[in-house]
Design an enzyme around this catalytic site. Structure first.
Site, PDB file in Angstrom:
ATOM      1  N   SER A 142       0.874  -1.175   0.000  1.00  0.00           N
ATOM      2  CA  SER A 142       0.000   0.000   0.000  1.00  0.00           C
ATOM      3  C   SER A 142       0.904   1.215   0.000  1.00  0.00           C
ATOM      4  O   SER A 142       2.070   1.134   0.415  1.00  0.00           O
ATOM      5  CB  SER A 142      -0.847   0.013   1.279  1.00  0.00           C
ATOM      6  OG  SER A 142      -1.444   1.287   1.469  1.00  0.00           O
ATOM      7  N   TYR A 155      -2.207  -1.868  10.151  1.00  0.00           N
ATOM      8  CA  TYR A 155      -2.207  -1.997   8.687  1.00  0.00           C
ATOM      9  C   TYR A 155      -0.918  -1.422   8.111  1.00  0.00           C
ATOM     10  O   TYR A 155      -0.242  -2.051   7.287  1.00  0.00           O
ATOM     11  CB  TYR A 155      -3.430  -1.251   8.139  1.00  0.00           C
ATOM     12  CG  TYR A 155      -3.598  -1.297   6.631  1.00  0.00           C
ATOM     13  CD1 TYR A 155      -4.242  -2.367   6.016  1.00  0.00           C
ATOM     14  CD2 TYR A 155      -3.150  -0.245   5.823  1.00  0.00           C
ATOM     15  CE1 TYR A 155      -4.425  -2.399   4.630  1.00  0.00           C
ATOM     16  CE2 TYR A 155      -3.328  -0.276   4.443  1.00  0.00           C
ATOM     17  CZ  TYR A 155      -3.975  -1.353   3.854  1.00  0.00           C
ATOM     18  OH  TYR A 155      -4.147  -1.380   2.488  1.00  0.00           O
ATOM     19  N   LYS A 159       1.987  -3.335   6.047  1.00  0.00           N
ATOM     20  CA  LYS A 159       2.275  -3.004   4.648  1.00  0.00           C
ATOM     21  C   LYS A 159       3.725  -2.549   4.473  1.00  0.00           C
ATOM     22  O   LYS A 159       4.353  -2.835   3.450  1.00  0.00           O
ATOM     23  CB  LYS A 159       1.299  -1.947   4.136  1.00  0.00           C
ATOM     24  CG  LYS A 159      -0.163  -2.432   4.076  1.00  0.00           C
ATOM     25  CD  LYS A 159      -0.359  -3.577   3.103  1.00  0.00           C
ATOM     26  CE  LYS A 159      -1.824  -3.900   2.852  1.00  0.00           C
ATOM     27  NZ  LYS A 159      -2.002  -4.988   1.884  1.00  0.00           N
TER      28      LYS A 159
HETATM   29  N1  LIG Z   1      -8.617  -0.323  -2.054  1.00  0.00           N
HETATM   30  C1  LIG Z   1      -7.636   0.425  -1.558  1.00  0.00           C
HETATM   31  O1  LIG Z   1      -7.780   1.633  -1.390  1.00  0.00           O
HETATM   32  C2  LIG Z   1      -6.305  -0.211  -1.242  1.00  0.00           C
HETATM   33  C3  LIG Z   1      -5.212   0.651  -1.003  1.00  0.00           C
HETATM   34  C4  LIG Z   1      -3.973   0.100  -0.715  1.00  0.00           C
HETATM   35  C5  LIG Z   1      -3.830  -1.270  -0.646  1.00  0.00           C
HETATM   36  N2  LIG Z   1      -4.912  -2.074  -0.859  1.00  0.00           N
HETATM   37  C6  LIG Z   1      -4.694  -3.521  -0.742  1.00  0.00           C
HETATM   38  O2  LIG Z   1      -5.162  -4.156  -1.910  1.00  0.00           O
HETATM   39  C7  LIG Z   1      -5.459  -5.523  -1.587  1.00  0.00           C
HETATM   40  C8  LIG Z   1      -6.799  -5.890  -2.212  1.00  0.00           C
HETATM   41  O3  LIG Z   1      -7.794  -5.103  -1.589  1.00  0.00           O
HETATM   42  P1  LIG Z   1      -9.085  -4.547  -2.370  1.00  0.00           P
HETATM   43  O4  LIG Z   1      -9.025  -3.079  -2.300  1.00  0.00           O
HETATM   44  O5  LIG Z   1      -9.241  -5.228  -3.656  1.00  0.00           O
HETATM   45  O6  LIG Z   1     -10.211  -4.989  -1.313  1.00  0.00           O
HETATM   46  P2  LIG Z   1     -11.374  -6.106  -1.379  1.00  0.00           P
HETATM   47  O7  LIG Z   1     -11.938  -6.128  -0.010  1.00  0.00           O
HETATM   48  O8  LIG Z   1     -12.274  -5.809  -2.535  1.00  0.00           O
HETATM   49  O9  LIG Z   1     -10.599  -7.466  -1.687  1.00  0.00           O
HETATM   50  C9  LIG Z   1      -9.865  -8.168  -0.714  1.00  0.00           C
HETATM   51  C10 LIG Z   1     -10.228  -9.637  -0.819  1.00  0.00           C
HETATM   52  O10 LIG Z   1      -9.359 -10.376   0.070  1.00  0.00           O
HETATM   53  C11 LIG Z   1     -10.128 -11.400   0.652  1.00  0.00           C
HETATM   54  N3  LIG Z   1      -9.504 -11.824   1.909  1.00  0.00           N
HETATM   55  C12 LIG Z   1      -9.402 -11.110   3.062  1.00  0.00           C
HETATM   56  N4  LIG Z   1      -8.787 -11.846   4.008  1.00  0.00           N
HETATM   57  C13 LIG Z   1      -8.493 -13.049   3.446  1.00  0.00           C
HETATM   58  C14 LIG Z   1      -7.863 -14.218   3.929  1.00  0.00           C
HETATM   59  N5  LIG Z   1      -7.437 -14.315   5.194  1.00  0.00           N
HETATM   60  N6  LIG Z   1      -7.720 -15.273   3.082  1.00  0.00           N
HETATM   61  C15 LIG Z   1      -8.181 -15.200   1.797  1.00  0.00           C
HETATM   62  N7  LIG Z   1      -8.784 -14.107   1.297  1.00  0.00           N
HETATM   63  C16 LIG Z   1      -8.953 -13.044   2.117  1.00  0.00           C
HETATM   64  C17 LIG Z   1     -11.492 -10.785   0.872  1.00  0.00           C
HETATM   65  O11 LIG Z   1     -12.502 -11.780   1.027  1.00  0.00           O
HETATM   66  C18 LIG Z   1     -11.669  -9.947  -0.381  1.00  0.00           C
HETATM   67  O12 LIG Z   1     -12.357 -10.655  -1.394  1.00  0.00           O
HETATM   68  C19 LIG Z   1      -5.404  -5.621  -0.071  1.00  0.00           C
HETATM   69  O13 LIG Z   1      -4.164  -6.207   0.300  1.00  0.00           O
HETATM   70  C20 LIG Z   1      -5.464  -4.174   0.384  1.00  0.00           C
HETATM   71  O14 LIG Z   1      -4.842  -3.953   1.616  1.00  0.00           O
HETATM   72  C21 LIG Z   1      -6.141  -1.591  -1.156  1.00  0.00           C
END
Ligand SMILES: NC(=O)c1ccc[n+]([C@@H]2O[C@H](COP(=O)([O-])OP(=O)(O)OC[C@H]3O[C@@H](n4cnc5c(N)ncnc54)[C@H](O)[C@@H]3O)[C@@H](O)[C@H]2O)c1
Length: 245
Positions: A142, A155, A159
């Site tokens: 992130s 978090y 990260k």
């Molecule tokens: N959306 C943002 O603003 C953002 C910013 C920085 C980083 N991220 C990172 O991007 C990645 C994807 O997030 P996203 O934004 O697509 O969110 P999202 O919630 O749409 O997708 C995350 C997915 O991970 C799955 N998940 C969670 N814990 C799990 C586990 N223990 N085992 C298996 N699956 C699991 C959830 O069921 C979900 O489907 C994450 O690592 C998040 O921290 C997101």
């Protein structure tokens, strides 16, 4: 011919958001995809959607924090598709809690998914890639791996750990044809961001909007494919300018 023609990609968090958008793009580029997620309903539906478009896709329900379940992901992928070329190590969770109210349980849970889970998946990926002729691992960190923010201590610590885990693994396996890089997204319009926060987060972003999951997928494709064949131990920060401030 697609950029990932004939490749097999495992995508954790593949049922939603950035993982799902990446699976779609990978399929368009010729990959077979294994979608790993805790959310069985969403994962199955997405598998069906991809198959209806003639893609080779497999959904596996697994928790990335459970060692045996992570090992099973790789066994099932090999059984289904015979090899593993790409691992998008992307599943994660996050929520905002002031640190003085943050329970040790919540801290442990966040670090468990966002750092320990990333380690478990990366280790298994490396074990399999060492047996074949290498591969490409992309870890989702992130922009909060680079900079701090109030209310997300666990978090952000996890990260930041992912960024240095990436560098360490990249150096350890650089001569084995295993490349390891990270994606550092800014605020991206996915279900992880509560609806009521979206406007404020967009206004904090220099480009004055949230990023899209598809914009993340294109950066992941670059790191996963041979387009980035001399890139390892590094990060693409795709954040609408946030960390340039
Ligand atoms: N959306 C943002 O603003 C953002 C910013 C920085 C980083 N991220 C990172 O991007 C990645 C994807 O997030 P996203 O934004 O697509 O969110 P999202 O919630 O749409 O997708 C995350 C997915 O991970 C799955 N998940 C969670 N814990 C799990 C586990 N223990 N085992 C298996 N699956 C699991 C959830 O069921 C979900 O489907 C994450 O690592 C998040 O921290 C997101």
């Amino acid at each position: 011919m697609g950029k990932l023609s004939g490749k097999v990609a495992v995508i954790t968090g593949g049922a939603s958001g950035i993982g799902a958008a990446t699976a779609k793009l990978f399929v368009q580029e010729g990959a077979k995809v294994v979608l790993v997620d805790l959310n069985e309903e969403k994962g199955k539906a997405f598998e069906d959607e991809l198959k209806a478009q003639n893609a080779e896709a497999l959904f596996l329900k697994a928790n990335i924090t459970v060692e045996a379940e992570v090992q099973n992901i790789f066994k099932e992928t090999l059984d289904a598709f015979g090899k593993i070329d790409i691992v998008f190590n992307n599943a994660g969770i996050g929520r905002v809690t002031p640190t003085d109210e943050l329970s040790y349980e919540e801290w442990r849970n966040t670090v468990n998914v966002d750092l320990d889970g990333v380690f478990l998946v990366a280790r298994e990926a490396i074990r399999e890639m060492l047996k074949s002729d290498g591969g490409s691992i992309v870890n989702t960190a992130s922009m909060y791996g680079w900079v701090g923010s109030p209310g997300s201590a666990a978090y952000n610590a996890a990260k930041g750990g992912v960024l240095n885990l990436t560098r360490s693994l990249a150096l350890e396996y650089a001569t084995k044809n295993i490349r390891v890089n990270s994606l550092a997204p800014g605020f991206i319009d996915t279900p992880i961001i509560p609806e009521e926060s979206k406007k404020e987060l967009a206004s904090l972003t220099p480009m004055q909007r949230l990023g899209t999951a598809e914009e993340m997928a294109r950066a992941v494709l670059f790191m996963a494919s041979d387009d980035s064949s001399f890139m390892t131990g590094n990060t693409l920060t795709v954040d609408g300018g946030y960390t340039a401030q």
